[in-house]
Design a protein around this motif. Structure first.
Motif, mmCIF file in Angstrom:
data_model
loop_
_atom_site.group_PDB
_atom_site.id
_atom_site.type_symbol
_atom_site.label_atom_id
_atom_site.label_comp_id
_atom_site.label_asym_id
_atom_site.label_seq_id
_atom_site.Cartn_x
_atom_site.Cartn_y
_atom_site.Cartn_z
ATOM 1 N N GLN A 86 47.069 -35.488 -28.086
ATOM 2 C CA GLN A 86 47.470 -36.143 -26.258
ATOM 3 C C GLN A 86 45.898 -35.148 -25.310
ATOM 4 O OE1 GLN A 86 51.216 -35.675 -25.935
ATOM 5 N NE2 GLN A 86 51.661 -37.115 -24.714
ATOM 6 N N ASN A 87 46.242 -33.646 -26.056
ATOM 7 C CA ASN A 87 45.388 -32.923 -24.745
ATOM 8 C C ASN A 87 44.228 -32.999 -25.317
ATOM 9 O OD1 ASN A 87 47.067 -31.050 -24.213
ATOM 10 N ND2 ASN A 87 47.403 -30.260 -25.059
ATOM 11 N N ALA A 88 43.319 -33.569 -26.967
ATOM 12 C CA ALA A 88 41.945 -34.508 -27.345
ATOM 13 C C ALA A 88 42.235 -35.099 -26.707
ATOM 14 C CB ALA A 88 42.200 -34.543 -28.910
ATOM 15 N N ILE A 89 42.729 -36.489 -26.300
ATOM 16 C CA ILE A 89 42.235 -37.409 -25.740
ATOM 17 C C ILE A 89 42.621 -37.190 -24.173
ATOM 18 C CG2 ILE A 89 43.068 -39.908 -24.629
ATOM 19 C CD1 ILE A 89 44.704 -39.563 -26.881
ATOM 20 N N GLY A 90 42.725 -36.391 -23.467
ATOM 21 C CA GLY A 90 42.954 -35.678 -22.216
ATOM 22 C C GLY A 90 42.075 -34.940 -22.027
ATOM 23 N N GLN A 91 40.826 -34.284 -22.939
ATOM 24 C CA GLN A 91 40.335 -33.310 -22.601
ATOM 25 C C GLN A 91 38.285 -34.341 -22.787
ATOM 26 O OE1 GLN A 91 39.040 -29.912 -22.297
ATOM 27 N NE2 GLN A 91 40.587 -29.506 -21.825
ATOM 28 N N LEU A 94 34.043 -39.010 -21.645
ATOM 29 C CA LEU A 94 33.383 -41.004 -21.833
ATOM 30 C C LEU A 94 33.075 -41.256 -20.824
ATOM 31 C CD1 LEU A 94 33.731 -42.994 -23.932
ATOM 32 C CD2 LEU A 94 36.344 -43.529 -22.788
ATOM 33 N N PHE A 95 33.258 -41.131 -19.554
ATOM 34 C CA PHE A 95 33.205 -41.728 -18.101
ATOM 35 C C PHE A 95 31.812 -41.118 -17.891
ATOM 36 C CE2 PHE A 95 37.520 -42.199 -16.296
ATOM 37 C CZ PHE A 95 37.559 -43.223 -16.085
ATOM 38 N N GLY A 96 31.188 -39.809 -18.054
ATOM 39 C CA GLY A 96 29.999 -39.498 -18.541
ATOM 40 C C GLY A 96 28.912 -39.979 -19.152
ATOM 41 N N ALA A 97 29.561 -40.177 -19.948
ATOM 42 C CA ALA A 97 28.696 -40.983 -22.164
ATOM 43 C C ALA A 97 28.625 -42.565 -20.950
ATOM 44 C CB ALA A 97 29.324 -40.690 -23.044
ATOM 45 N N SER A 98 29.152 -43.141 -20.713
ATOM 46 C CA SER A 98 29.585 -44.108 -20.628
ATOM 47 C C SER A 98 28.132 -44.916 -19.635
ATOM 48 C CB SER A 98 30.967 -44.875 -20.486
ATOM 49 O OG SER A 98 31.660 -45.023 -21.547
ATOM 50 N N ALA A 153 25.054 -35.545 -24.881
ATOM 51 C CA ALA A 153 25.322 -35.481 -26.391
ATOM 52 C C ALA A 153 26.632 -36.752 -26.748
ATOM 53 C CB ALA A 153 25.819 -34.310 -26.421
ATOM 54 N N LEU A 154 27.021 -36.414 -26.410
ATOM 55 C CA LEU A 154 28.039 -37.613 -26.745
ATOM 56 C C LEU A 154 27.250 -39.481 -26.796
ATOM 57 C CD1 LEU A 154 30.592 -38.557 -27.800
ATOM 58 C CD2 LEU A 154 31.452 -39.233 -25.471
ATOM 59 N N VAL A 155 25.833 -39.362 -26.305
ATOM 60 C CA VAL A 155 25.335 -40.419 -26.088
ATOM 61 C C VAL A 155 24.721 -39.919 -27.393
ATOM 62 C CG1 VAL A 155 23.327 -41.744 -25.107
ATOM 63 C CG2 VAL A 155 25.723 -40.328 -23.515
ATOM 64 N N ILE A 156 24.015 -39.497 -28.155
ATOM 65 C CA ILE A 156 23.543 -39.565 -29.095
ATOM 66 C C ILE A 156 24.206 -40.218 -30.207
ATOM 67 C CG2 ILE A 156 22.115 -38.036 -30.243
ATOM 68 C CD1 ILE A 156 20.751 -36.294 -28.180
ATOM 69 N N LEU A 157 25.730 -38.740 -30.027
ATOM 70 C CA LEU A 157 26.369 -39.184 -31.209
ATOM 71 C C LEU A 157 26.860 -40.962 -31.639
ATOM 72 C CD1 LEU A 157 28.580 -37.999 -33.570
ATOM 73 C CD2 LEU A 157 30.585 -37.857 -31.568
ATOM 74 N N ALA A 158 27.094 -41.330 -29.913
ATOM 75 C CA ALA A 158 27.257 -42.487 -29.994
ATOM 76 C C ALA A 158 26.582 -44.385 -30.128
ATOM 77 C CB ALA A 158 28.200 -43.278 -28.716
ATOM 78 N N LEU A 159 25.474 -43.123 -30.355
ATOM 79 C CA LEU A 159 24.124 -44.055 -30.802
ATOM 80 C C LEU A 159 24.068 -44.973 -29.899
ATOM 81 C CD1 LEU A 159 25.575 -44.406 -34.756
ATOM 82 C CD2 LEU A 159 23.628 -42.781 -34.104
ATOM 83 N N ASN A 210 30.905 -46.351 -29.641
ATOM 84 C CA ASN A 210 31.135 -45.347 -30.189
ATOM 85 C C ASN A 210 31.867 -44.673 -29.219
ATOM 86 O OD1 ASN A 210 30.719 -47.185 -32.160
ATOM 87 N ND2 ASN A 210 28.440 -46.383 -32.467
ATOM 88 N N ALA A 211 31.297 -44.705 -27.879
ATOM 89 C CA ALA A 211 31.839 -43.288 -26.899
ATOM 90 C C ALA A 211 33.655 -43.070 -26.860
ATOM 91 C CB ALA A 211 30.314 -43.744 -25.925
ATOM 92 N N ILE A 212 33.747 -43.710 -27.294
ATOM 93 C CA ILE A 212 35.741 -44.227 -27.196
ATOM 94 C C ILE A 212 35.524 -42.874 -28.710
ATOM 95 C CG2 ILE A 212 37.630 -44.693 -27.449
ATOM 96 C CD1 ILE A 212 36.400 -47.683 -26.116
ATOM 97 N N TRP A 213 35.814 -43.148 -29.283
ATOM 98 C CA TRP A 213 36.443 -42.553 -30.555
ATOM 99 C C TRP A 213 35.692 -41.481 -30.561
ATOM 100 C CZ3 TRP A 213 33.301 -40.595 -34.574
ATOM 101 C CH2 TRP A 213 31.536 -41.875 -34.107
ATOM 102 N N GLY A 214 33.982 -40.850 -30.036
ATOM 103 C CA GLY A 214 33.373 -40.509 -29.725
ATOM 104 C C GLY A 214 33.688 -39.156 -29.159
ATOM 105 N N SER A 215 34.517 -39.162 -27.913
ATOM 106 C CA SER A 215 34.772 -38.370 -27.258
ATOM 107 C C SER A 215 35.736 -37.982 -26.976
ATOM 108 C CB SER A 215 34.944 -39.698 -25.249
ATOM 109 O OG SER A 215 36.465 -40.557 -25.881
ATOM 110 N N PHE A 216 37.026 -38.272 -28.287
ATOM 111 C CA PHE A 216 37.968 -37.734 -28.670
ATOM 112 C C PHE A 216 37.842 -36.803 -29.051
ATOM 113 C CE2 PHE A 216 40.475 -42.878 -27.324
ATOM 114 C CZ PHE A 216 40.203 -41.955 -26.515
ATOM 115 N N LEU A 217 37.269 -37.367 -30.650
ATOM 116 C CA LEU A 217 36.824 -36.052 -31.359
ATOM 117 C C LEU A 217 36.380 -35.428 -30.220
ATOM 118 C CD1 LEU A 217 35.643 -35.170 -34.545
ATOM 119 C CD2 LEU A 217 33.409 -36.933 -33.861
ATOM 120 N N PHE A 218 34.958 -35.361 -29.528
ATOM 121 C CA PHE A 218 34.912 -34.232 -28.640
ATOM 122 C C PHE A 218 35.752 -33.165 -28.128
ATOM 123 C CE2 PHE A 218 29.949 -34.492 -27.732
ATOM 124 C CZ PHE A 218 29.760 -35.094 -29.126
#
Length: 326
Positions: free
Chosen positions: A9-14, A19-23, A248-254, A259-267
Motif C-alpha cells: 500500500q505504501n509503495a503504491i502511495g509513493q 506515475l503522474f510525472g512520468a506520464s 528516471a521512470l520515463v527511461i525505465l518504462a522505455l 510500463n510506467a504503471i508497474w514501474g512507478s510501484f517498483l520505484f
C-alpha cells in the motif's frame, strides 16, 4: 501478511505522484521536447491546488468538500499548464536550450512552492499548520463497499480517485500513442520533425499541445502528494526527489506509459524499502534510496545493447527544430 500488505500500500502511495510525472513527461518527450522542469512543475501544481483549497475553506463558513476539490483541481491544472506553456514559448518559439530552461523551471517551481507554502503557513498560525482537511477528505475517499472487503479491499480499493486516475491516464496515453492518427503524428515529430513537417504535420502545434498537456498531467502528481498522500498539508521540500524519479521512470518504462504503471510501484517500493529493512545505518539508508536510479541505469544499458527501435528514446529528443534548416 499484514506487514507485506502495508508495504505494498505504501509503495503504491509513493509511486502515484511519480506515475503522474512520468506520464506527463512521456507525452512531452514523444514530441522531441525534453522537459527537465517536471520536478518544479509538480511543486507548482501541488502548492497552487493547496492554496486554492485553503483560501476557499478560509472564506466559507461551511465549505463543501466537492467544491474545494474542484477548485484545487482546476487551479492545479492551470498552474501546471502555465509552467508547460512558459517552457514551450522559450524552447519552441524562442529556441532556448531545453536543458537550461527545464532546470531553471525546476528551480523556480521549487522556490515558488516553498515561498508560498511558508507564507500560507504563517497565515494559518505557524509553520507546518496548513491544513485543508475538508477538501483532503474528498481526495482521500475510498470506494464505498469495495474498500471493506478483507485484504483485497485494502490492496485495491482503499485509495482516493487520483490514484485510479493516474492509472487510467497512463492506459489512455498508451492507446493514444499507439492507435490514433494524432498519436502517430506526435511520434513522427519526435523521430524526425523535418519529415513530419514535409508531410504537412504542424510540428510547433503538436509540440506545444503535448508539452503543455504533459505539464498539466505532471502537476497532478504534486496535487496528489499534498492532498491524498499528505492529507492536505504542506511541508517545504517535502517532495524530495520524486520529480527526478519521474524523469528516471520515463527511461525505465522505455517511453511507454503503460510500463510506467508497474514501474512507478517498483520505484515506490524501492524508495521506502529502507524503512522495512532492520539494522541499516544512516549511510546504508541513503544507499537504499539510490536503488531506483541504479535500476534505471541497468535498464538503460540493457535496452541500448538490444538496440530495439521501439525501446529507444525519440531520435530528436532534446533537439530544437529549425524549419529553415529542413
Amino acid at each position: 501478511m499484514s506487514l507485506l500488505l502495508t508495504f505494498i500500500q505504501n509503495a503504491i502511495g509513493q509511486g502515484i505522484s511519480i506515475l503522474f510525472g512520468a506520464s506527463g513527461e512521456i507525452l512531452t518527450e514523444k514530441s522531441g521536447n525534453l522537459n527537465l522542469g517536471i520536478p518544479g512543475i509538480m511543486y507548482m501544481g501541488g502548492i497552487s491546488g493547496l492554496m486554492g483549497a485553503f483560501f476557499y475553506e478560509k472564506a466559507i463558513k461551511n465549505p463543501n468538500a466537492f467544491v474545494g476539490l474542484l477548485i484545487s483541481l482546476v487551479i492545479t491544472l492551470l498552474a501546471s499548464a502555465l509552467g508547460g506553456l512558459i517552457y514551450s514559448i522559450l524552447t519552441i518559439t524562442l529556441r532556448a536550450n531545453q536543458n537550461v530552461v527545464g532546470l531553471a523551471l525546476t528551480t523556480f517551481g521549487v522556490g515558488f512552492g516553498n515561498f508560498f507554502g511558508g507564507s500560507i503557513s504563517k497565515l494559518a498560525g505557524g509553520v507546518g499548520q496548513i491544513s485543508v482537511k475538508t477538501t483532503a477528505a474528498a481526495y482521500r475517499a475510498s470506494i464505498p463497499g469495495l474498500s471493506d472487503i478483507p485484504v483485497i479491499g485494502d490492496l485495491l480499493f482503499s485509495y482516493g480517485f487520483l490514484t485510479y486516475l493516474s492509472v487510467i491516464l497512463a492506459v489512455l496515453l498508451t492507446y493514444f500513442l499507439r492507435n490514433t492518427r494524432k498519436g502517430l503524428n506526435l511520434r513522427a515529430i519526435g523521430e524526425d520533425p523535418g519529415a513530419a513537417d514535409a508531410a504537412g504535420i504542424n510540428v510547433s502545434k503538436y509540440k506545444y499541445i503535448s508539452t503543455v498537456s504533459g505539464a498539466a498531467i505532471a502537476g497532478l502528481g504534486g496535487l496528489y502528494f499534498v492532498m491524498e498522500y499528505l492529507g492536505g498539508t504542506w511541508n517545504n521540500n517535502g517532495f524530495g526527489d520524486r520529480g527526478w524519479l519521474a524523469i528516471a521512470l520515463v527511461i525505465l518504462a522505455l517511453w511507454k506509459p503503460v510500463n510506467a504503471i508497474w514501474g512507478s510501484f517498483l520505484f515506490g517500493g524501492l524508495y521506502i524499502l529502507y524503512i522495512y529493512l532492520p539494522g541499516l545505518t544512516r549511510a546504508t539508508q541513503e544507499l537504499c534510496k539510490m536503488l531506483p536510479y541504479v535500476v534505471t541505469i541497468i535498464v538503460l544499458i540493457l535496452s541500448s545493447k538490444r538496440n530495439k527501435l521501439e525501446n529507444q528514446p525519440p531520435a530528436s529528443l532534446g533537439e530544437a527544430y529549425f524549419r529553415e534548416e529542413r
